[in-house]
Scaffold this active site. Structure first.
Site, PDB file in Angstrom:
ATOM      1  N   HIS A   1      28.936 -29.320  32.028  1.00 30.89           N
ATOM      2  CA  HIS A   1      27.959 -28.218  32.302  1.00 30.89           C
ATOM      3  C   HIS A   1      27.652 -27.854  33.573  1.00 30.89           C
ATOM      4  O   HIS A   1      26.504 -28.009  34.041  1.00 30.89           O
ATOM      5  CB  HIS A   1      26.823 -28.361  31.198  1.00 30.89           C
ATOM      6  CG  HIS A   1      26.233 -27.170  31.034  1.00 30.89           C
ATOM      7  ND1 HIS A   1      25.162 -26.909  29.942  1.00 30.89           N
ATOM      8  CD2 HIS A   1      25.813 -26.024  31.860  1.00 30.89           C
ATOM      9  CE1 HIS A   1      24.575 -25.562  29.962  1.00 30.89           C
ATOM     10  NE2 HIS A   1      25.023 -24.978  31.120  1.00 30.89           N
TER      11      HIS A   1
ATOM     12  N   GLU B   1      30.723 -26.086  29.266  1.00 35.38           N
ATOM     13  CA  GLU B   1      29.464 -25.619  28.897  1.00 35.38           C
ATOM     14  C   GLU B   1      28.984 -24.637  29.903  1.00 35.38           C
ATOM     15  O   GLU B   1      29.076 -24.837  30.932  1.00 35.38           O
ATOM     16  CB  GLU B   1      28.469 -26.408  28.259  1.00 35.38           C
ATOM     17  CG  GLU B   1      28.784 -27.218  27.112  1.00 35.38           C
ATOM     18  CD  GLU B   1      27.863 -28.264  26.960  1.00 35.38           C
ATOM     19  OE1 GLU B   1      26.788 -28.398  27.382  1.00 35.38           O
ATOM     20  OE2 GLU B   1      27.719 -28.882  25.601  1.00 35.38           O
TER      21      GLU B   1
ATOM     22  N   HIS C   1      22.830 -32.365  21.519  1.00 33.31           N
ATOM     23  CA  HIS C   1      21.586 -32.379  22.119  1.00 33.31           C
ATOM     24  C   HIS C   1      20.728 -33.319  21.629  1.00 33.31           C
ATOM     25  O   HIS C   1      20.299 -33.173  20.466  1.00 33.31           O
ATOM     26  CB  HIS C   1      20.791 -31.139  22.131  1.00 33.31           C
ATOM     27  CG  HIS C   1      19.820 -30.995  23.410  1.00 33.31           C
ATOM     28  ND1 HIS C   1      20.442 -30.269  24.714  1.00 33.31           N
ATOM     29  CD2 HIS C   1      18.431 -31.375  23.617  1.00 33.31           C
ATOM     30  CE1 HIS C   1      19.308 -30.410  25.436  1.00 33.31           C
ATOM     31  NE2 HIS C   1      18.346 -30.868  24.808  1.00 33.31           N
TER      32      HIS C   1
END
Length: 244
Positions: free
Chosen positions: A43, A74, A196
């Site tokens: 990310h 991401e 997450h």
């Protein structure tokens, strides 16, 4: 079986802390794959405080060396992010609604407010043969216009599940089961990812209750577990849960 994608952002954060190239992200990612990971996730944020945009092509080339290993990027779909991702052509892009200064991803897309934006962005990626997943909250109320937005997958934002798991895991999983049942009924062609704060303690229960999850992306907990168990054993433990 659920695929395990290792998010290597925290390894990149350690690398960047000394302004050098240790640990080397290519080498760490290769070890994760050799130890059993099904993919690598990064990310890259605008400030590049962990994964850098210069890492993307290196990791794409690495994952391309292996059969059935996917590369997932991401990020918030700014114009700069879109251009750089299309240039690299990962297997999957996961769109998150984070502002640039966010510490970590903290909520999913409101598909009502972002219908036109997401529809346009997703089309750009799909036109370049990149699978698109969007980060969603465990709430049906935020999922209007999915038939127009047309993602390939949605990623369940599992922070609330992880936070409440030890208090009451039945209540913690309930909104996620409700959302997935709704999606299975209304949009059976949309697949599920999850991520997450998933860890060795709560991952199994999540996958048992939502067995259709195609991929979990795990980074922070995996890096912490590697301190206790070593990287090889840690990846193996997560992979065993994902394979059940």
């Amino acid at each position: 079986m659920t695929a395990l994608s290792v998010n290597v952002n925290k390894f990149a954060l350690i690398r960047n802390a000394r302004g050098a190239d240790l640990p080397n992200l290519h080498n760490i990612s290769k070890k994760c794959i050799e130890f059993g990971a099904d993919g690598i996730t990064v990310h890259p944020r605008p400030d590049e405080r962990h994964a850098k945009f210069s890492d993307l092509e290196i990791l794409k080339n690495l994952t391309s060396e292996f059969e059935n290993i996917e590369f997932n990027i991401e990020g918030y779909p700014s114009n700069d992010f879109i251009q750089k991702v299309i240039r690299v052509k990962p297997d999957q892009v996961t769109l998150v609604p984070d502002p640039p200064d966010a510490l970590t991803s903290s909520f999913g897309w409101d598909c009502e407010k972002n219908k036109d934006f997401l529809t346009e962005v997703i089309k750009k990626f799909k036109d370049n043969n990149i699978r698109v997943s969007i980060f969603i909250n465990p709430s049906i109320n935020t999922l209007s216009n999915l038939e127009i937005i047309n993602p390939d997958r949605v990623e369940l934002y599992t922070y609330d599940y992880a936070k409440n798991y030890h208090n009451d895991k039945i209540l913690a999983i309930a909104p996620y089961v409700e959302v997935t049942k709704y999606l299975e009924k209304e949009f059976p062609y949309i697949e599920f990812n999850a991520g997450h704060d998933l860890n060795l303690g709560n991952l199994d229960f999540m996958l048992k209750n939502i067995p259709r999850i195609k991929e979990v992306s795990i980074g922070h907990a995996l890096v912490c577990d590697a301190i206790d168990y070593g990287l090889k054993e840690t990846v193996n433990r997560y992979k065993q849960i994902a394979q059940r």
